[in-house]
Design an enzyme around this catalytic site. Structure first.
Site, PDB file in Angstrom:
ATOM      1  N   HIS A   1       0.842  -1.202   0.000  1.00  0.00           N
ATOM      2  CA  HIS A   1       0.000   0.000   0.000  1.00  0.00           C
ATOM      3  C   HIS A   1       0.876   1.250   0.000  1.00  0.00           C
ATOM      4  CE1 HIS A   1       0.022   1.677   4.197  1.00  0.00           C
ATOM      5  NE2 HIS A   1       0.380   0.448   4.545  1.00  0.00           N
TER       6      HIS A   1
ATOM      7  N   ASP B   1       6.271   2.899   7.203  1.00  0.00           N
ATOM      8  CA  ASP B   1       4.937   2.398   6.896  1.00  0.00           C
ATOM      9  C   ASP B   1       4.189   3.384   6.005  1.00  0.00           C
ATOM     10  OD1 ASP B   1       2.478   1.174   6.890  1.00  0.00           O
ATOM     11  OD2 ASP B   1       2.051   1.524   9.007  1.00  0.00           O
TER      12      ASP B   1
ATOM     13  N   GLU C   1      -5.110   1.772   2.648  1.00  0.00           N
ATOM     14  CA  GLU C   1      -4.921   0.612   3.517  1.00  0.00           C
ATOM     15  C   GLU C   1      -5.057   0.999   4.974  1.00  0.00           C
ATOM     16  OE1 GLU C   1      -2.468  -2.132   6.103  1.00  0.00           O
ATOM     17  OE2 GLU C   1      -2.336   0.029   5.759  1.00  0.00           O
ATOM     18  N   GLU C   2      -4.557   2.181   5.322  1.00  0.00           N
ATOM     19  CA  GLU C   2      -4.545   2.595   6.724  1.00  0.00           C
ATOM     20  C   GLU C   2      -5.946   2.746   7.308  1.00  0.00           C
ATOM     21  OE1 GLU C   2      -2.059   2.300   8.324  1.00  0.00           O
ATOM     22  OE2 GLU C   2      -0.234   2.966   7.320  1.00  0.00           O
TER      23      GLU C   2
ATOM     24  N   ASP D   1       4.437  -4.641   3.462  1.00  0.00           N
ATOM     25  CA  ASP D   1       3.887  -3.392   3.983  1.00  0.00           C
ATOM     26  C   ASP D   1       5.057  -2.532   4.446  1.00  0.00           C
ATOM     27  OD1 ASP D   1       2.585  -1.393   5.493  1.00  0.00           O
ATOM     28  OD2 ASP D   1       0.928  -2.716   5.967  1.00  0.00           O
TER      29      ASP D   1
ATOM     30  N   HIS E   1       3.192   5.207  12.853  1.00  0.00           N
ATOM     31  CA  HIS E   1       2.011   6.059  12.641  1.00  0.00           C
ATOM     32  C   HIS E   1       2.148   7.462  13.247  1.00  0.00           C
ATOM     33  CE1 HIS E   1      -1.106   2.628  11.681  1.00  0.00           C
ATOM     34  NE2 HIS E   1      -0.043   2.611  10.893  1.00  0.00           N
TER      35      HIS E   1
END
Length: 702
Positions: A347, A357, A394-395, A423, A507
């Site tokens: 993604h 990420d 995706e998140e 990922d 994140h």
């Protein structure tokens, strides 16, 4: 001879005509071109192209890709996210690959306003900072404030209780201390085995007014204490407005007030906090002393669990928007089997800059595409079609990949050989892999060919087995990346690989190119290693005459699962159906392996051999689909895979057989007879699924 007839001309008995000479020359040229550019299939050619692939790696090139991808935040549904999609698309096009973009209209969630304040007895009010310190201005950088996607709007005011990781065990410990969270705000440290959404769901069930969540991080690796971990709290995956079908432009959509939509979202608001802000609340708590284990674990300076005299007020206002997302694809058509697909996916969207990420994976994917294009220039053509898949959103809950799988379900079910997912390619040291068991052997073989980035002479396989003691491949029961729709809904054999785990800037706004080069992979050799394993897996699955899928590994793994399951059951529950079906799969797997060995010893140019290989490959590809059940997992019917999938019981120790796991947990209040019947029904369902897989592998009708 009649004067009106002419003597037949022969190129063997007379001087050849110019036309004959010209045609002969053209044929020679075509044959020469074909021989040079499409060499005969044989193991030596395959090994040569694998060596070229590995030797053409470039850490510098991957670093350039990552720098470009992380130049600005690119949350799904925003303009910068679309710019990132065009960057990926342009890269594929510049390589000369067949490239296209597929849009979907989906419901995404964004923050409008958030605030958290502490109210003291003396009337003092302290407003806690919600944005990260030590980063560029949110307005100038394009960062969006930390939030939980799909958290409902709301205000919560009350005392605060610390609930550790927010598990059922943690709430039981609080009850023993006489602490009730009903009517309180709970504060949770992220960790343990629970997802973000599960933490909020359990808190809601306990009567909490809202949830504040923080991550402790690791200051030694640059979390700085001020990072705030964003994430989604939606239940399930895919667009909530189109459950089970694709969210195409003019397609059907449920209304926002539809019960099927509302049940996907929590009923209480939640917000992420930085460690520093959470610490201020923790230090203000009264009530009983926290258990020693809670105080000793992690970085939190914790004394009591609450509630105390200090009240907390937090407000959150969200905006749900119907937004266009974009998946990007590039295709290398197979020569012999163009209708069989090997899918490499990652993604592209990120909560912030996304250096780890997900764009460490994106950079690796772009480099694999570059190297495959180089192979094509040197005469390589895959046997089967290869697709590069760059997913969006995706998140928010694997939305881009899920919509595409739902839209292409029939073709994926009949034509997809395998899905290889990456990922977060690089989070730190150590190689990790998850896969369906029939792919274990090829993963081991590939890792023996790729140099370990942190050793001078060892391969990844050497280092991996040294650290783990045994070869450890995890199974894909989690719903935490884009392999989920492929495996758990469509039954496609799947792989997920990465370097390192549990990185401290997960994140947060600190997941940047700067963090990557300072803490995770300064010289990008780990990126090169992941791309090497990922790309070689793609080559093996696309080029091997017989697919490298060994179902003996699956049978062995299922036997181990059965043995573990028996520990959780009393002797009255029969596992005979499971044992019998596993034996059937083992027998079918042995026959398939013997057939593969026989075919590989024959001449590849034999048309009958080619037809037999095609038939065997289809059986190897389709056997995984046998583990699907049309009724799905009870209560989560979209998930069809009865071996690997999500469980409703968050406390279960079984990471497999989700239906059986749920039956064990949910039947505790039933009579002994009904409990036994409920569990055995789920055992029979799994047994029938294994029998279907065995039948598919045999390829014969009963």
């Amino acid at each position: 001879m009649s004067p009106n007839l002419t003597k037949p001309n022969s190129c063997f008995t007379s001087k050849p005509s110019p036309l004959c000479t010209f045609l002969f020359f053209i044929i020679l040229c075509v044959l020469g071109f074909y021989t040079v550019h499409y060499p005969p299939r044989n193991p030596k050619n395959a090994l040569l192209f694998q060596k070229i692939f590995l030797s053409s790696a470039s850490n510098y090139t991957i670093s350039l890709y990552l720098r470009s991808l992380t130049s600005h935040p690119h949350l799904a549904g925003t303009k910068p996210s679309l710019e990132t999609a065009h960057y990926v698309k342009t890269h594929f096009q510049n390589l000369g690959l067949e490239t296209y973009m597929v849009p979907y209209k989906t419901l995404l969630s964004y923050p409008l306003h958030a605030s958290v304040s502490m109210h003291f007895n003396n009337g003092t009010v302290l407003n806690l900072p919600l944005n990260e310190k030590g980063t560029a201005s949110y307005a100038s950088s394009g960062l969006i404030q930390p939030y939980h996607a799909y958290s409902p709007s709301g205000t919560a005011h009350g005392g605060v209780v610390f609930v550790n990781y927010g598990s059922e065990d943690d709430y039981r410990a609080l009850r023993l201390m006489g602490v009730n969270v009903n009517g309180c705000i709970v504060i949770v440290r992220k960790g343990g085995s629970l997802s973000r959404g599960a933490v909020v769901e359990i808190a809601e069930q306990k009567g909490a007014l809202g949830v504040l969540m923080y991550a402790e991080g690791d200051v030694s690796r640059g979390s700085f204490g001020f990072g705030v971990e964003r994430g989604t709290v939606m239940k399930g995956i895919g667009d909530p407005l189109s459950p089970g079908w694709a969210g195409v432009e003019d397609g059907e959509r449920l209304g926002l007030e539809d019960n099927k939509v509302l049940e996907r979202f929590p009923g209480i608001p939640s917000l992420p906090l930085s460690f520093e802000s959470a610490q201020l609340i923790l230090e203000s708590l009264g009530g009983p002393l926290a258990p020693q284990q809670w105080r000793d674990s992690g970085r939190s300076k914790l004394s009591r669990v609450g509630p105390g005299m200090v009240m907390v007020n937090f407000t959150y206002q969200e905006e749900k928007k119907l937004t266009t997302i974009h998946n990007v694809f590039a295709v290398i058509r197979g020569r012999e089997e163009p209708d069989r697909y090997v899918l490499l996916g990652n993604h592209r969207d990120a909560w912030t800059y996304g250096a780890v990420d997900p764009n460490s994976g994106t950079a690796a994917l772009l480099d694999i595409a570059r190297r495959y294009a180089l192979l094509a220039h040197k005469g390589w053509n895959p046997r089967r079609t290869i697709m590069f898949c760059s997913w969006d959103a995706e998140e928010f809950g694997m939305i881009g990949s899920t919509e595409w799988v739902e839209q292409n379900l029939v073709n994926i079910g009949t034509k997809a050989v395998a899905y290889i997912n990456v990922d977060c390619a690089v989070q730190g040291p150590g190689f990790f892999a998850g896969a369906t068991p029939q792919l274990d052997d090829v993963i081991f073989e590939v890792t023996k060919k790729v140099k370990d980035p942190d050793s001078e002479f060892a391969t990844i396989y050497d280092k991996w087995t040294t650290i783990n003691g045994i070869r450890n491949i995890e199974r894909l029961s989690g719903v935490d990346s884009d392999f989920a729709p492929f495996l758990q809904h469509a039954g496609v054999p799947s792989v997920d690989i990465y370097y390192g785990r549990d990185f401290p800037v997960y994140h947060t706004a600190f997941d940047s190119f700067s963090w990557m080069i300072n803490y995770a992979d300064p010289f990008f050799w780990r990126h090169v290693a992941v791309a090497g394993v990922w790309g070689l897996l793609g080559l093996r699955l696309a080029d091997d005459p017989v697919l490298p899928l060994n179902y003996l590994s699956y049978a062995k793994q299922l036997q181990e699962h059965k043995d573990v399951l028996s520990i959780f059951l009393d002797a009255s529950v029969s596992l005979t159906p499971l044992a019998t079906s596993i034996q059937e799969l083992e027998s079918a797997a042995k026959r398939a392996n013997d057939e593969a060995k026989t075919l590989m010893e024959r001449e590849f140019t034999d048309e009958l051999v080619a037809l037999k290989m095609r038939a065997l490959n289809d059986r190897l590809m389709l056997a995984e689909r046998g583990f699907l059940d049309t009724d799905g997992i009870k209560g989560r019917e979209w998930f069809k895979h009865l071996i690997y999938g999500p469980r409703s019981n968050h406390e279960s120790k079984l990471a497999f057989f989700p239906g059986i796991s749920d039956a064990i947990a949910e039947s505790t209040r039933l009579s002994q007879r009904d409990r036994k019947a409920a569990i055995e029904h789920e055992i029979w369902r799994v047994a029938r699924a294994i029998q279907r897989a065995a039948a598919a592998l045999k390829g014969e009708l009963t």
